[in-house]
Design an enzyme around this catalytic site. Structure first.
Site, short mmCIF file in Angstrom:
data_model
loop_
_atom_site.label_atom_id
_atom_site.label_comp_id
_atom_site.label_asym_id
_atom_site.label_seq_id
_atom_site.Cartn_x
_atom_site.Cartn_y
_atom_site.Cartn_z
CG HIS A 169 -2.01 0.87 1.36
ND1 HIS A 169 -1.87 2.25 1.35
CD2 HIS A 169 -3.34 0.65 1.52
CE1 HIS A 169 -3.06 2.81 1.50
NE2 HIS A 169 -3.97 1.90 1.59
CD GLU A 273 -3.42 1.51 -1.90
OE1 GLU A 273 -3.93 2.63 -1.73
OE2 GLU A 273 -3.99 0.45 -1.57
#
Ligand code: TA6
Length: 301
Positions: A169, A273
């Site tokens: 992420h 991400e």
């Protein structure tokens, strides 16, 4: 939790040291020939990456927490085994448990090409099985050089197959999110979490962020380039073993609603991400291993 004394065997004089970082959490401090980084055992969380002679590449909130059970806000949170809210369990922590557990370092080395490679692992436990009733082992390698190379391996140690979601992420540092161009997602179908999860097709060309943005691009194995005129650089995120890319910026109101994120920080970050989520979640046979990797590189423009 290991303390810094236990970790001394992983140090490399002048290259890798261990220290008590924010909140007293142990972290590796990498000072390689071509790049520097900070890696916490908590969540195997890379919080800092900077190519030698360059500027920091990752955003890290000044309001982040560094505490047991809490995710660090910024850097590269490791998301496993579910993404976002856990299906059918609203009480479960968002984005799974991998990012809030202590990982175990298993190897730290310097390669002949100057890259410094750290390996951290996380196995299933009574605590994880309560949240997710499967046995697994995660192996995460972090290579620090001119670019940051991250690889997450998931091994299924259960008696049957399991389905998981995962994401690296990544919070990229940007000069002003309103000024950057995001290339590489044109023509892809995305889930628009800002529009009740409606599925849309991204028009061709560069994306400009003009408000709260939370999109899960599906069935895309392409890299993404973030062109940042303010920092006079392109940040290139390429990937292997990943079929989804998530784009997120909280913008003004959402930023204000997050206590671990400064109200005025939202212009300075953009999450790109590397993921396998939703339609692109992974079903893994018993004994099998899945590998997802991301490389974050910088080109001065
Ligand atoms: O990846 C985007 C997202 O799923 C957003 O919906 C937002 O919730 C973000 O992750 C951050 O989630 P966190 O649980 O770290 O606050």
């Amino acid at each position: 939790m290991s303390d810094t004394r236990d970790l001394q065997r992983f140090t490399i004089p002048g290259i890798v040291r261990v220290e008590a970082g924010e909140g007293g959490l142990p972290r590796f401090v990498v000072s390689g020939r071509d790049g520097a980084a900070h890696v916490y055992l908590h969540g195997a969380h890379v919080t800092h990456f900077q190519p030698t002679g360059g500027e920091p590449v990752l955003f890290l909130s000044g309001k982040s927490l560094y505490a047991e059970g809490k995710a660090i806000r910024g850097g590269v949170p490791v998301i496993f085994p579910w993404f976002g809210a856990k299906e059918g369990d609203s009480a479960a922590p968002a984005h799974g448990f991998a990012r809030v557990l202590d990982w175990e370092p298993t190897d730290v080395r310097q390669e002949s090409d100057g890259r410094v490679i750290l390996t951290l692992e996380l196995g299933s436990s009574d605590r994880t099985r309560k949240a997710w009733p499967f046995d697994f082992r995660l192996r995460y390698t972090i290579a620090v050089g001119r670019s940051l190379e991250l690889a997450l391996e998931v091994q299924n140690l259960s008696g049957g197959e399991f389905r998981f979601e995962e994401a690296l992420h990544t919070y990229l540092a940007v000069s002003d999110v309103r000024q950057v161009d995001v290339e590489g997602l044109g023509g892809k179908t995305y889930i628009d979490k800002m529009d009740s999860g409606r599925r849309k097709v991204q028009p061709p060309g560069a994306i400009r962020i003009e408000g709260e943005t939370d999109r899960v691009y599906l069935n895309t194995t392409d890299g993404v380039v973030v062109t940042d005129p303010g920092f006079k650089r392109d940040v290139i995120v390429t990937k292997q073993g990943s079929a989804a890319t998530v784009l997120w910026n909280p913008w003004i109101a959402k930023a204000k609603s997050m206590s671990d994120f400064g109200d005025d920080e939202w212009p300075h970050m953009l999450c790109v991400e590397t993921a396998n989520v939703s339609d692109n979640a992974v079903t893994l046979a018993p004994g099998a291993t899945h590998r997802m990797s991301a490389t974050i590189a910088v080109e001065i423009s």
